[in-house]
Design a protein around this motif. Structure first.
Motif, short mmCIF file in Angstrom:
data_model
loop_
_atom_site.label_atom_id
_atom_site.label_comp_id
_atom_site.label_asym_id
_atom_site.label_seq_id
_atom_site.Cartn_x
_atom_site.Cartn_y
_atom_site.Cartn_z
N UNK A 129 7.17 5.37 7.69
CA UNK A 129 6.01 4.52 7.38
C UNK A 129 6.45 3.14 6.86
N UNK A 130 7.56 3.14 6.10
CA UNK A 130 8.04 1.88 5.52
C UNK A 130 8.83 1.05 6.54
N UNK B 257 11.36 11.55 4.51
CA UNK B 257 11.58 11.10 5.90
C UNK B 257 10.31 10.45 6.46
N UNK B 258 9.16 11.07 6.16
CA UNK B 258 7.88 10.49 6.61
C UNK B 258 7.68 9.10 5.99
N UNK C 109 11.44 9.47 -1.74
CA UNK C 109 11.92 8.26 -1.09
C UNK C 109 11.49 6.93 -1.68
N UNK C 110 10.88 6.95 -2.88
CA UNK C 110 10.38 5.69 -3.45
C UNK C 110 11.53 4.70 -3.73
N UNK D 264 0.82 -1.21 0.00
CA UNK D 264 0.00 0.00 0.00
C UNK D 264 0.86 1.27 0.00
N UNK D 265 1.96 1.25 0.77
CA UNK D 265 2.79 2.44 0.87
C UNK D 265 3.43 2.80 -0.48
N UNK D 266 4.01 1.81 -1.15
CA UNK D 266 4.64 2.11 -2.45
C UNK D 266 3.60 2.62 -3.45
#
Ligand SMILES: C[S@@+](CC[C@H](N)C(=O)[O-])C[C@H]1O[C@@H](n2cnc3c(N)ncnc32)[C@H](O)[C@@H]1O
Length: 215
Positions: free
Chosen positions: A102-103, A97-98, A67-68, A22-24
């Motif tokens: 999360x990751x 940074x966020x 940051x991907x 979901x994050x990516x």
């Protein structure tokens, strides 16, 4: 940047990728909505594979954006290994940074906000993996800077080296893109004749150069 492969082939390659979490997917969506250039998902997968394969202890990334690609690489790192990443724009740096938090990879990452042209010159570490993904017109300059920081036997990966296909035909790009395209052509030509490296250009996404420093 646009992909250099035709749409049908591109679509097929994307269909073969493992499901992203979901994050990516969220970062991809944010990047698209805010016109932030990030690696294609299949290049993210390639980066993850290369990190798993080469098992670097120290990675340097030039051009974090949000940051991907950093997350794709950090997820392949062994315990104790570190990834240093540099981003010029404060807003993107903060979002990255966020996303690292999360990751769940923030402890593996040393994030630096500033101009990589200055920061890289002052780094004393040597790296066994470098991912170059900052301003495309500065690749020749960054190649020289990064080559000094790359350990013998280390791998330098550079994204967008086919620049939308513009590198093929110098007459094609708009005037304001010409300098960038000429510089990228020089970057690729220099690599071809450089006795210190073995390289291969992979036409995936917008073109990825894999550059191995002989060791
Ligand atoms: C293509 S984006 C990076 C995308 C990221 N690697 C990813 O795939 O998720 C390039 C980034 O490099 C940053 N950049 C450009 N020139 C830079 C410099 N001299 N120092 C640090 N960052 C720079 C830009 O602000 C931009 O966010």
């Amino acid at each position: 940047m646009k992909d250099v492969l035709n749409d049908k082939l591109q679509y097929f390659l994307k269909s073969l990728l493992p499901e992203r979490d979901e994050l990516l997917l969220e970062v991809e969506k944010y990047a698209q909505e805010h016109h932030i250039s990030i690696v294609e998902a299949e290049v993210g997968q390639l980066l993850n594979l290369l990190v798993n394969l080469t098992k670097p202890n120290k990675i340097l990334e030039v051009g974090t954006a949000i940051g991907y690609s950093t997350i794709c690489m950090a997820r392949g790192l062994n315990c104790g290994a570190k990834l240093t990443t540099i981003e010029l724009l404060p807003r993107r740096f903060a979002l990255a940074q966020e996303n690292f938090a999360k990751a769940g990879v923030a402890d593996k990452i040393i994030a630096i906000n500033g101009d990589a042209k200055i920061i890289v010159k002052n780094l004393s570490d040597q790296f066994d993996f470098i991912f170059l993904d900052a301003a495309k017109g500065q690749y020749p300059e960054f190649l020289n800077l990064c080559a000094k920081l790359l350990k013998p036997g280390g791998l330098l990966v550079a994204d967008n080296v086919l620049l939308n296909g513009w590198v093929i035909d110098l007459n094609y790009p708009e005037r304001r893109k010409k300098t960038m395209v000429y510089r990228m052509r020089n970057f690729l030509e220099d690599l071809k004749d450089n006795p210190d490296f073995i390289n291969s250009i992979v036409p995936l996404g917008d073109g990825v150069a894999l550059i191995w420093k002989k060791g």
